[in-house]
Design an enzyme around this catalytic site. Structure first.
Site, PDB file in Angstrom:
ATOM      1  N   TYR A  66      -4.794   3.715   6.015  1.00 13.87           N
ATOM      2  CA  TYR A  66      -5.290   2.763   7.024  1.00 13.87           C
ATOM      3  C   TYR A  66      -6.617   3.256   7.607  1.00 13.87           C
ATOM      4  O   TYR A  66      -7.497   2.457   7.924  1.00 13.87           O
ATOM      5  CB  TYR A  66      -4.277   2.601   8.161  1.00 13.87           C
ATOM      6  CG  TYR A  66      -3.052   1.815   7.770  1.00 13.87           C
ATOM      7  CD1 TYR A  66      -3.023   0.422   7.884  1.00 13.87           C
ATOM      8  CD2 TYR A  66      -1.920   2.445   7.291  1.00 13.87           C
ATOM      9  CE1 TYR A  66      -1.901  -0.301   7.522  1.00 13.87           C
ATOM     10  CE2 TYR A  66      -0.793   1.731   6.922  1.00 13.87           C
ATOM     11  CZ  TYR A  66      -0.788   0.360   7.039  1.00 13.87           C
ATOM     12  OH  TYR A  66       0.324  -0.363   6.676  1.00 13.87           O
ATOM     13  N   LYS A 113       0.833  -1.193   0.000  1.00 11.47           N
ATOM     14  CA  LYS A 113       0.000   0.000   0.000  1.00 11.47           C
ATOM     15  C   LYS A 113       0.870   1.246   0.000  1.00 11.47           C
ATOM     16  O   LYS A 113       1.999   1.149   0.484  1.00 11.47           O
ATOM     17  CB  LYS A 113      -0.954   0.014   1.193  1.00 11.47           C
ATOM     18  CG  LYS A 113      -0.376  -0.337   2.572  1.00 11.47           C
ATOM     19  CD  LYS A 113       0.798   0.385   3.153  1.00 11.47           C
ATOM     20  CE  LYS A 113       0.749   1.855   3.357  1.00 11.47           C
ATOM     21  NZ  LYS A 113       2.016   2.399   3.971  1.00 11.47           N
TER      22      LYS A 113
HETATM   23  P1  NDP Z   1      12.291   1.778   2.451  1.00 11.79           P
HETATM   24  O1  NDP Z   1      12.730   3.125   2.020  1.00 11.79           O
HETATM   25  O2  NDP Z   1      12.791   1.269   3.746  1.00 11.79           O
HETATM   26  O3  NDP Z   1      12.714   0.707   1.330  1.00 11.79           O
HETATM   27  C1  NDP Z   1      12.415   0.878  -0.026  1.00 11.79           C
HETATM   28  C2  NDP Z   1      13.412   0.065  -0.844  1.00 11.79           C
HETATM   29  O4  NDP Z   1      13.072   0.220  -2.204  1.00 11.79           O
HETATM   30  C3  NDP Z   1      14.858   0.526  -0.745  1.00 11.79           C
HETATM   31  O5  NDP Z   1      15.549  -0.014   0.348  1.00 11.79           O
HETATM   32  C4  NDP Z   1      15.432   0.042  -2.057  1.00 11.79           C
HETATM   33  O6  NDP Z   1      15.731  -1.341  -1.956  1.00 11.79           O
HETATM   34  C5  NDP Z   1      14.253   0.145  -3.010  1.00 11.79           C
HETATM   35  N1  NDP Z   1      14.338   1.323  -3.888  1.00 11.79           N
HETATM   36  C6  NDP Z   1      14.434   1.262  -5.227  1.00 11.79           C
HETATM   37  N2  NDP Z   1      14.475   2.497  -5.759  1.00 11.79           N
HETATM   38  C7  NDP Z   1      14.423   3.369  -4.731  1.00 11.79           C
HETATM   39  C8  NDP Z   1      14.452   4.786  -4.642  1.00 11.79           C
HETATM   40  N3  NDP Z   1      14.511   5.560  -5.734  1.00 11.79           N
HETATM   41  N4  NDP Z   1      14.387   5.347  -3.427  1.00 11.79           N
HETATM   42  C9  NDP Z   1      14.283   4.594  -2.318  1.00 11.79           C
HETATM   43  N5  NDP Z   1      14.258   3.239  -2.338  1.00 11.79           N
HETATM   44  C10 NDP Z   1      14.338   2.628  -3.544  1.00 11.79           C
HETATM   45  O7  NDP Z   1      10.718   1.750   2.387  1.00 11.79           O
HETATM   46  P2  NDP Z   1       9.722   0.791   3.166  1.00 11.79           P
HETATM   47  O8  NDP Z   1      10.226  -0.593   3.169  1.00 11.79           O
HETATM   48  O9  NDP Z   1       9.383   1.398   4.450  1.00 11.79           O
HETATM   49  O10 NDP Z   1       8.410   0.914   2.237  1.00 11.79           O
HETATM   50  C11 NDP Z   1       8.319   0.258   0.980  1.00 11.79           C
HETATM   51  C12 NDP Z   1       6.836   0.113   0.609  1.00 11.79           C
HETATM   52  O11 NDP Z   1       6.201  -0.687   1.591  1.00 11.79           O
HETATM   53  C13 NDP Z   1       6.064   1.420   0.572  1.00 11.79           C
HETATM   54  O12 NDP Z   1       5.130   1.392  -0.480  1.00 11.79           O
HETATM   55  C14 NDP Z   1       5.353   1.478   1.904  1.00 11.79           C
HETATM   56  O13 NDP Z   1       4.138   2.209   1.849  1.00 11.79           O
HETATM   57  C15 NDP Z   1       5.089   0.004   2.165  1.00 11.79           C
HETATM   58  N6  NDP Z   1       5.040  -0.317   3.600  1.00 11.79           N
HETATM   59  C16 NDP Z   1       3.994  -1.050   4.069  1.00 11.79           C
HETATM   60  C17 NDP Z   1       3.889  -1.371   5.396  1.00 11.79           C
HETATM   61  C18 NDP Z   1       2.759  -2.189   5.884  1.00 11.79           C
HETATM   62  O14 NDP Z   1       2.604  -2.315   7.100  1.00 11.79           O
HETATM   63  N7  NDP Z   1       1.973  -2.798   5.019  1.00 11.79           N
HETATM   64  C19 NDP Z   1       4.887  -0.896   6.362  1.00 11.79           C
HETATM   65  C20 NDP Z   1       5.984  -0.185   5.754  1.00 11.79           C
HETATM   66  C21 NDP Z   1       6.033   0.097   4.432  1.00 11.79           C
HETATM   67  P3  NDP Z   1      17.017  -1.990  -2.638  1.00 11.79           P
HETATM   68  O15 NDP Z   1      18.190  -1.302  -2.006  1.00 11.79           O
HETATM   69  O16 NDP Z   1      16.885  -3.413  -2.288  1.00 11.79           O
HETATM   70  O17 NDP Z   1      16.912  -1.733  -4.113  1.00 11.79           O
END
Ligand code: NDP
Length: 367
Positions: free
Chosen positions: A223, A138
């Site tokens: 949410y 989401k």
């Molecule tokens: P993070 O910033 O922690 O991680 C995102 C990851 O995406 C990065 O670590 C990287 O992984 C990859 N990535 C690729 N391109 C980019 C870019 N341009 N900028 C930043 N990151 C990039 O985010 P979250 O894990 O917190 O969130 C990711 C998704 O999950 C979102 O859509 C968020 O809304 C959702 N989410 C849902 C939750 C829930 O409870 N359902 C809780 C938290 C988040 P890599 O280095 O491996 O390429």
């Protein structure tokens, strides 16, 4: 009134197709299921950020019907760490460029998109075109137009699209759904649903419009939208909204705080808040003859509250485990999962679009 003693019974009934308590599956059901479906479905996580690292991967060590089989990352050092930690096969490690070749990998059944919001559409469609089922985090997309395209492309590929709506597998929220939708205390009249937190690092993607598509509303306000919708079982038809900004530099691109109101066909009215300024987390559902009050309502690990002044204290569950197991079970048995498909994500995107429009125009928006 439901207490711990009655928890299993209620939870079993409300989990639907995964009609089992937590520990999720009765020994008998597990035995029968595993005999006819010996293979766990393989999941590949796309984007190894906080949610993948701290919630999804640990949950995938507990799941019964699926397991972590692959990763897609743009960070080579993460690929190495994850490969060693989760004993992943070299051929199941992808980056964003070679990701499409996952099509020929029979180890991967489901691709789970855990990327910044602006990348959800592209990777969902690429995964479906590669012949994989998709779970997309989401908010499903940047707006409803993207969400519609995703649904259509995944359907064209003959695959299923699920959204990361883990609370449909969380017992306190399931109880709110039951009480509201079944009118256990009469008609739902008033809802007060809010989710917000104080956001840190001013340089993160969540504060950049091009990557996030919006601020608190897209990230956690969704949410509150979900909660009001699953507590009533209805879609709102009218929205009003107001935006407040205390830090115009940090929130130059996205919303900091939005208050909004939703009117439902039954006459129920929801008053909601989302914010990146301070912590708030509540689902308050008030019916003619009683109420449910959950706070905290949406995080992992600490949900609680009361029903008509009596504590509601179901066992805390691993929501990510149940969510991914619920999806995998439905795929393996051909049964329906909970209400977490792409069309549910689209409804929320329609509402988000309407909230932003109501903020921009100051007018009531009819959906
Ligand atoms: P993070 O910033 O922690 O991680 C995102 C990851 O995406 C990065 O670590 C990287 O992984 C990859 N990535 C690729 N391109 C980019 C870019 N341009 N900028 C930043 N990151 C990039 O985010 P979250 O894990 O917190 O969130 C990711 C998704 O999950 C979102 O859509 C968020 O809304 C959702 N989410 C849902 C939750 C829930 O409870 N359902 C809780 C938290 C988040 P890599 O280095 O491996 O390429």
């Amino acid at each position: 009134m439901i207490d711990r003693r009655n928890f299993s019974k209620t939870f079993m009934a409300t989990l639907g197709s995964v009609a089992i308590s937590n520990p999720l599956f009765s020994k008998e059901l597990l035995y029968d299921f595993k005999k006819s479906n010996p293979k766990k479905l393989g999941i590949a996580l796309v984007g190894l950020g906080n949610y993948s690292k701290n919630q999804l991967a640990p949950a995938l060590e507990k799941t019964e019907f699926c397991e972590l089989k692959g990763i897609v990352t743009g960070t080579p050092s993460k690929a190495k760490t994850w490969q060693a930690k989760y004993n992943l096969s070299e051929k199941n490690i992808y980056n964003y460029e070679n990701f499409d070749s996952i099509a020929s990998n029979p180890d991967i059944d489901i691709v789970y998109i855990v990327l910044p919001n602006s990348m959800h559409k592209e990777y969902t469609i690429r995964a479906a075109k590669a012949g994989k089922h998709v779970i997309c985090e989401k908010p499903m997309a940047m707006n409803s137009i993207e969400a519609e395209e995703m649904i259509s492309e995944v359907a064209k590929a003959g695959k299923k699209l699920f959204i990361g709506y883990r609370l449909h597998y969380e017992p306190h929220n399931i109880e709110a759904m039951r009480i509201g939708q079944n009118q256990v205390f009469g008609k739902v009249k008033i809802l007060n649903c809010s989710f917000g937190f104080r956001i840190g690092d001013p340089t993160q993607w969540r504060l950049k419009y091009s990557l996030a598509g919006g601020g608190a509303l897209m990230d956690v306000g969704i949410y509150a939208i979900q909660a009001a919708r699953y507590s009533t079982g209805e879609m709102p038809f009218a929205i009003t909204a107001q935006e407040y900004k205390t830090d115009k530099v940090k929130f130059s691109e996205v919303d900091e705080t939005i208050f909004w109101q939703m009117e439902f066909p039954s006459g129920a009215v929801a008053s909601c808040i989302t914010t990146y300024a301070s912590y708030i987390e509540r689902l308050y559902l008030s019916s003619e003859r009683g109420f449910v009050d959950l706070s905290p309502a949406y995080s992992y690990g600490s949900i609680g509250g009361q029903v008509r002044r009596k504590p509601l204290d179901f066992t805390q569950v691993n929501q990510q485990q149940l969510h991914m197991d619920g999806i995998s079970y439905s795929l393996q048995t051909g049964t329906k999962a909970k209400n977490i498909y792409g069309d549910e994500g689209l409804k929320d995107m329609n509402i988000i679009d309407a909230i932003y429009k109501a903020v921009a125009t100051g007018e009531k928006v009819i959906i």
